[in-house]
Design a protein around this motif. Structure first.
Motif, PDB file in Angstrom:
ATOM      1  N   VAL A   7       0.858  -1.181   0.000  1.00  0.00           N
ATOM      2  CA  VAL A   7       0.000   0.000   0.000  1.00  0.00           C
ATOM      3  C   VAL A   7       0.893   1.229   0.000  1.00  0.00           C
ATOM      4  O   VAL A   7       1.824   1.328   0.815  1.00  0.00           O
ATOM      5  N   ALA A  10      -0.017   6.561   3.711  1.00  0.00           N
ATOM      6  CA  ALA A  10      -0.439   6.237   5.076  1.00  0.00           C
ATOM      7  C   ALA A  10      -1.478   7.214   5.594  1.00  0.00           C
ATOM      8  O   ALA A  10      -1.504   7.523   6.784  1.00  0.00           O
ATOM      9  N   GLY A  14      -5.211   4.495   3.308  1.00  0.00           N
ATOM     10  CA  GLY A  14      -4.139   3.512   3.412  1.00  0.00           C
ATOM     11  C   GLY A  14      -4.142   2.776   4.735  1.00  0.00           C
ATOM     12  O   GLY A  14      -3.936   1.560   4.791  1.00  0.00           O
ATOM     13  N   ALA A  18      -4.893  -1.164   5.302  1.00  0.00           N
ATOM     14  CA  ALA A  18      -3.896  -2.019   5.955  1.00  0.00           C
ATOM     15  C   ALA A  18      -4.513  -2.803   7.105  1.00  0.00           C
ATOM     16  O   ALA A  18      -4.266  -4.006   7.259  1.00  0.00           O
ATOM     17  N   VAL A  30       3.078  -0.909   4.146  1.00  0.00           N
ATOM     18  CA  VAL A  30       2.620   0.442   3.803  1.00  0.00           C
ATOM     19  C   VAL A  30       3.842   1.335   3.644  1.00  0.00           C
ATOM     20  O   VAL A  30       4.664   1.450   4.560  1.00  0.00           O
ATOM     21  N   ILE A 114       4.355  -0.676   8.633  1.00  0.00           N
ATOM     22  CA  ILE A 114       4.253   0.698   8.146  1.00  0.00           C
ATOM     23  C   ILE A 114       5.644   1.309   8.109  1.00  0.00           C
ATOM     24  O   ILE A 114       6.314   1.432   9.136  1.00  0.00           O
TER      25      ILE A 114
END
Length: 491
Positions: A7, A10, A14, A18, A30, A114
C-alpha cells in the motif's frame, strides 16, 4: 514476494486498508514518503456511515467520547440529518489527524508493516506481480508483491506511473484553509457569501479557530509548499475588512475545486483508492469518508483473491461498486460548490433549493446522498428491501450469548445470520464455513421501518452489506455464497 499487498500512502484510506487486510490475515507493507504525520486536519469528524464502519470493526471506542450532531448542510443550506429514521448521528470536531492516528495504531496492532520515510520512485506491473522502486533511510531498494494499492492522494505517483486516465475539470479558483489561535472571530457558517467571495469561521477544541477564505476571481496556483500566513490574512482583510494578521497560525493550506476521477479503479495488479482515484471540492467532509469506505469495500475482496479463495474477477466489483459512488460524490460536491462559492447571480437558485429542502422527501434524498447512507450495491435481483444495502444494527441472542449484527462483523468475515433456526440453510452454507460465520440467533419483533420484517436469513458481506436475504432474493444461497466468497471447500 516481500508482502502480499503493498500500500502506498499512510493517510486514512491507506491505514484503513492495511488494518482490514491484516484482519483477513494478509501480509501488508505500507510505504509513506513522509517521516511523520503532518498533524494537519483538512477533514473534521466523519459521517454516519463511517461511524457504522468503525463500530463494525470495534474501533469506535478508540476515539473516546465523540461529539455527535444531526446538523449538516448541502451547499451551505442547513439540513437536519435526523430526518433519516434509524440513522446514526455524524461525528463532529474529530480532527483528521486524530482519525489517522487511531487508524494507524489499530493497523499496527494487527501487524501491519508501516514504513515511513520511504518514497516510491517507480512501479512496474509485470503481470505476475508488481515491482516497486523505493528510496528509504538506507538508500534505494526494490520490493515486490502480487498487488499494489495507491492511496497516495490527489497527486498520486502510483496513478501517474501506472497510466490511469484521470479525466475531469481543472481548478478554476483557489481557497485557503487555516487553523489559528490568539484571535476571536464570530462564527460564520459555510455558505455565508460576501461581495468578493466566501469566508467561514468555526470554533475547534483547545481555543483553535478554523477559517476558510475564498476570493472569487483568484487564479489557482500549483503550489509545492503551503501559502504563507500573510497571504491568508491579506485575503481575509480584503473580504471582511478585519485584520487577523496577529493571529498564530497552527497550520495553513490551500486547495482548489478541481474535479477528476479515474476511468478505472484497477489496471492489472495496480489498484487505486481514495483521493488517488477521485479529487473534488471539499464539501461536507465527504472526501475522507469516501476514501475510508473505498478501502473497506476493496480489502476483503483483495484478501480473498490473494489467499486464493476467490477468483480475480471478484476485484471487478470494486470498480463497478465504488466508481459509481465516486461519480455521485463528484456530482454533489460540484453542485454544492456552485451554491456556496458563486456570487449573487446564484441567489435565486439558493432560494429555490431552500424551499425544496423543507419537503421531507427532498431533505431525505440530500441527506442520504452526502452521508453515504444512500449507497446500494448490485448484488442480484430480488424483492427484499435491503438487498445491496448495509445491514442495520440488530440486537441478537444466540444459544451462548447476546450479541449484535455489528459485533458479528468485528472479525471482517462474512456472516450468514439464520433467524429461523433452519438446519437445511446452515447445511447448504457449510462448505464456506472457513470464510463465513454461520450464526443462528433470535431477535425481538422486526419492524417494517428496519426493512427486516419477515426476514428469516441474511448473508452479510465483510463490509457490512447484504448480499442475499430470505425471503426476497431471486437466486439461491449457494449461488450468492459462490459469487462473493468463491467455491466451497468441497470443490
Amino acid at each position: 514476494m516481500d508482502a502480499s499487498v503493498i500500500v502506498v500512502g499512510a493517510g486514512p484510506a491507506g491505514m484503513m486498508l492495511a488494518g482490514e487486510l491484516r484482519l483477513a490475515g494478509v501480509e501488508v507493507v505500507v510505504l509513506e514518503r513522509l517521516e511523520k504525520r503532518t498533524g494537519e486536519s483538512r477533514g473534521l469528524g466523519f459521517t454516519a456511515r463511517t461511524m457504522e464502519i468503525f463500530d463494525q470493526r470495534g474501533i469506535l471506542p478508540r476515539f473516546g467520547d465523540v461529539e455527535t450532531s444531526d446538523l449538516g448542510h448541502f451547499g451551505g443550506l442547513p439540513i437536519d440529518f435526523s430526518i433519516l429514521e434509524g440513522a446514526r448521528q455524524a461525528a463532529k470536531s474529530v480532527p483528521q489527524s486524530a482519525t489517522e492516528t487511531h487508524l494507524e495504531e489499530w493497523a499496527t496492532s494487527l501487524g501491519a508493516d508501516i514504513r515511513r520515510g520511504h518514497e516510491v520512485l517507480s512501479i512496474t506491473d509485470k503481470g505476475e506481480g508488481v515491482t516497486v522502486k523505493v528510496r528509504g533511510p538506507k538508500g534505494e531498494h526494490t520490493l515486490r508483491a502480487p498487488y499494489l494499492v495507491g492511496c497516495d492522494g490527489g497527486r498520486s505517483l502510483v496513478r501517474k506511473a501506472a497510466g490511469f486516465d484521470f479525466p475531469g475539470t481543472p481548478a478554476t479558483m483557489e481557497m485557503f484553509l487555516a487553523d489559528i489561535k490568539g484571535v476571536e472571530l464570530k462564527t460564520r457558517m459555510i455558505g455565508e457569501t460576501l461581495p468578493g467571495g466566501m469566508v467561514m469561521v468555526g470554533p475547534l477544541p483547545g481555543g483553535t479557530t478554523r477559517i476558510i477564505v475564498c476570493e472569487r476571481g483568484t487564479p489557482p496556483q500549483r503550489r509545492e509548499v503551503p501559502p504563507s500566513w500573510h497571504e491568508v490574512a491579506d485575503a481575509w482583510k480584503r473580504l471582511t475588512g478585519e485584520d487577523i494578521s496577529a493571529a498564530e497560525p497552527v497550520w495553513v493550506s490551500a486547495f482548489g475545486n478541481a474535479t477528476r476521477q479515474v476511468t478505472e479503479y484497477r489496471r492489472g495488479r495496480v489498484i487505486l483508492a481514495g483521493d488517488a482515484a477521485h479529487i473534488h471540492l471539499p464539501a461536507g467532509g465527504q472526501g475522507m469518508n469516501t476514501s475510508i469506505q473505498d478501502a473497506v469495500n476493496l480489502a476483503w475482496k483483495l484478501a480473498a483473491v490473494v489467499k486464493g479463495t476467490a477468483p480475480e474477477t471478484l476485484l471487478d466489483t470494486y470498480h463497478s461498486e465504488r466508481h459509481k459512488v465516486g461519480e455521485r460524490l463528484l456530482m454533489n460536491t460540484q453542485a454544492q460548490g456552485l451554491l456556496f462559492l458563486s456570487g449573487p447571480e446564484v441567489q435565486p437558485l439558493r432560494d429555490v433549493l431552500s424551499e425544496l429542502i423543507k419537503y421531507d422527501d427532498v431533505a431525505k434524498h440530500l441527506t442520504a446522498m452526502v452521508s453515504g447512507l444512500e449507497i446500494t450495491y448490485d448484488v442480484g435481483s430480488g424483492s427484499h428491501p435491503l438487498l445491496g444495502k448495509r445491514m442495520p444494527h440488530l440486537e441478537l441472542t444466540t444459544a451462548r450469548r447476546t450479541t449484535s449484527s455489528t459485533e458479528l462483523l468485528h472479525a471482517a468475515r462474512g456472516v450468514l445470520l439464520d433467524l429461523d433456526d433452519n438446519p437445511r440453510l446452515r447445511a447448504r452454507a457449510a462448505g464456506w464455513s472457513d470464510r463465513v460465520d454461520i450464526v443462528t440467533a433470535s431477535t425481538g419483533p422486526l419492524s417494517h421501518a428496519s426493512g427486516l420484517a419477515g426476514t428469516t436469513a441474511v448473508l452479510i458481506r465483510p463490509d457490512g452489506y447484504i448480499a442475499w436475504a430470505a425471503p426476497g432474493s431471486n437466486h439461491d444461497l449457494p449461488m450468492a455464497l459462490e459469487r462473493w466468497f468463491g467455491r466451497p471447500l468441497a470443490d
